[in-house]
Design an enzyme around this catalytic site. Sequence first.
Site, PDB file in Angstrom:
ATOM      1  N   LEU A   7       1.012  -1.243   0.137  1.00 66.48           N
ATOM      2  CA  LEU A   7      -0.040  -0.199   0.102  1.00 66.48           C
ATOM      3  C   LEU A   7       0.976   1.165   0.011  1.00 66.48           C
ATOM      4  O   LEU A   7       2.058   1.004   0.894  1.00 66.48           O
ATOM      5  CB  LEU A   7      -1.004   0.096   1.221  1.00 66.48           C
ATOM      6  CG  LEU A   7      -2.081  -0.976   1.403  1.00 66.48           C
ATOM      7  CD1 LEU A   7      -2.507  -1.075   2.785  1.00 66.48           C
ATOM      8  CD2 LEU A   7      -2.935  -1.178   0.409  1.00 66.48           C
ATOM      9  N   ASP A   8       0.366   2.249  -0.739  1.00 65.05           N
ATOM     10  CA  ASP A   8       1.075   3.575  -0.485  1.00 65.05           C
ATOM     11  C   ASP A   8       1.344   3.862   0.964  1.00 65.05           C
ATOM     12  O   ASP A   8       0.640   3.551   1.778  1.00 65.05           O
ATOM     13  CB  ASP A   8       0.603   4.582  -1.200  1.00 65.05           C
ATOM     14  CG  ASP A   8       0.598   4.327  -2.779  1.00 65.05           C
ATOM     15  OD1 ASP A   8       1.307   3.597  -3.444  1.00 65.05           O
ATOM     16  OD2 ASP A   8      -0.467   4.999  -3.399  1.00 65.05           O
ATOM     17  N   LYS A   9       2.566   4.590   1.094  1.00 63.82           N
ATOM     18  CA  LYS A   9       2.669   5.286   2.423  1.00 63.82           C
ATOM     19  C   LYS A   9       1.520   5.708   3.126  1.00 63.82           C
ATOM     20  O   LYS A   9       1.248   5.530   4.210  1.00 63.82           O
ATOM     21  CB  LYS A   9       3.943   6.246   2.252  1.00 63.82           C
ATOM     22  CG  LYS A   9       4.125   7.067   3.714  1.00 63.82           C
ATOM     23  CD  LYS A   9       5.076   8.048   3.611  1.00 63.82           C
ATOM     24  CE  LYS A   9       5.402   8.951   4.862  1.00 63.82           C
ATOM     25  NZ  LYS A   9       6.327   9.899   4.749  1.00 63.82           N
TER      26      LYS A   9
END
Length: 334
Positions: free
Chosen positions: A158-160
């Site tokens: 998942l993106d940050k």
Amino acid sequence: MMIDSDLDDELDAEFPAEAGGFDAEPITLQLNEEHCGQRLDKVVAGLVPQFSRSRLQQWFDEGHILVDGKPAKGKGTAYGDETVVVVPQPAPEDTAYTAEAMDLNIVYEDESIMVINKPAGLVVHPGSGNWSGTLLNGLLHHCPQLVSVPRAGIVHRLDKDTSGLMVVGKTLEAQTDLVRQLAARTVKREYFALVWGTPRDHGTIDSPISRHPKDRIKMAVSNAPLAKPAITHYELLETGELDRRPVSLVQCRLETGRTHQIRVHMQHLGYALVGDTVYGKPHLMPFFHRQALQARRLGLSHPATGEHMEWVVPLADDFAELLERAGIEEPEAV
């Protein structure tokens, strides 16, 4: 195990494929008359070409290169009879696989898999600018045997600034099976996103994605030969308002896992995510401190038993508060 790079762009990373530590002994160099009159940094660079000049210069500046037992400056002059000791220091990427204590929100765990509810702000794995403090580092502390599994068992990311569910394979066999499930598009991944505007009730976005031609930090819908297939199904759940502007809560289901897929696809339709600083509109940024996106549901076949399993998590507190501001009630899990 090799992971097909065409399987899931979320696997892209900039850290070593296998675990490893940094182990380098001091290097002793004896200068001679042919070095006389030359700058020390150039002499040392020529004698230890395995290290870059910029790295050697940093070691000079930090006192890790000694001349006759004393720290020296790279701009100094060699006389030709000195003893130089280079004490190699690890670069951040050399210790990317370091275990670090971390509070992990573990939703489920057994001998084969671990399901984690990742908070926004946590980077999944080491890469440029984030060589420590990542989920991978926390996984290695919680489960040390993951040091022998590629990518510490991570099979998607998942993106940050995206919160929500991720699965990790705790054994090579489990990881391999999860990768195959992702390749077969049988893993169920559902997200909640709050977008600007009001899309139609439901739809499917079947638009390939590749790196943006002008901005390397962005992805874009593209018909370029190297663009990869990307499919997102979405459904409008509820509508509301922020600053008298319409917003909509949509549920997105991924078939593929391209980098920034939901953010790119929704923006392509004209409905950028609230808080998205990369794909959204700058004048609408103050309403939320991150993209309003959460991986809310995850479903898969257990790698060891074949049993179908699903997990659902409530929205993160900040996302729930944002919905409340917009006058939208969080839907109940079904």
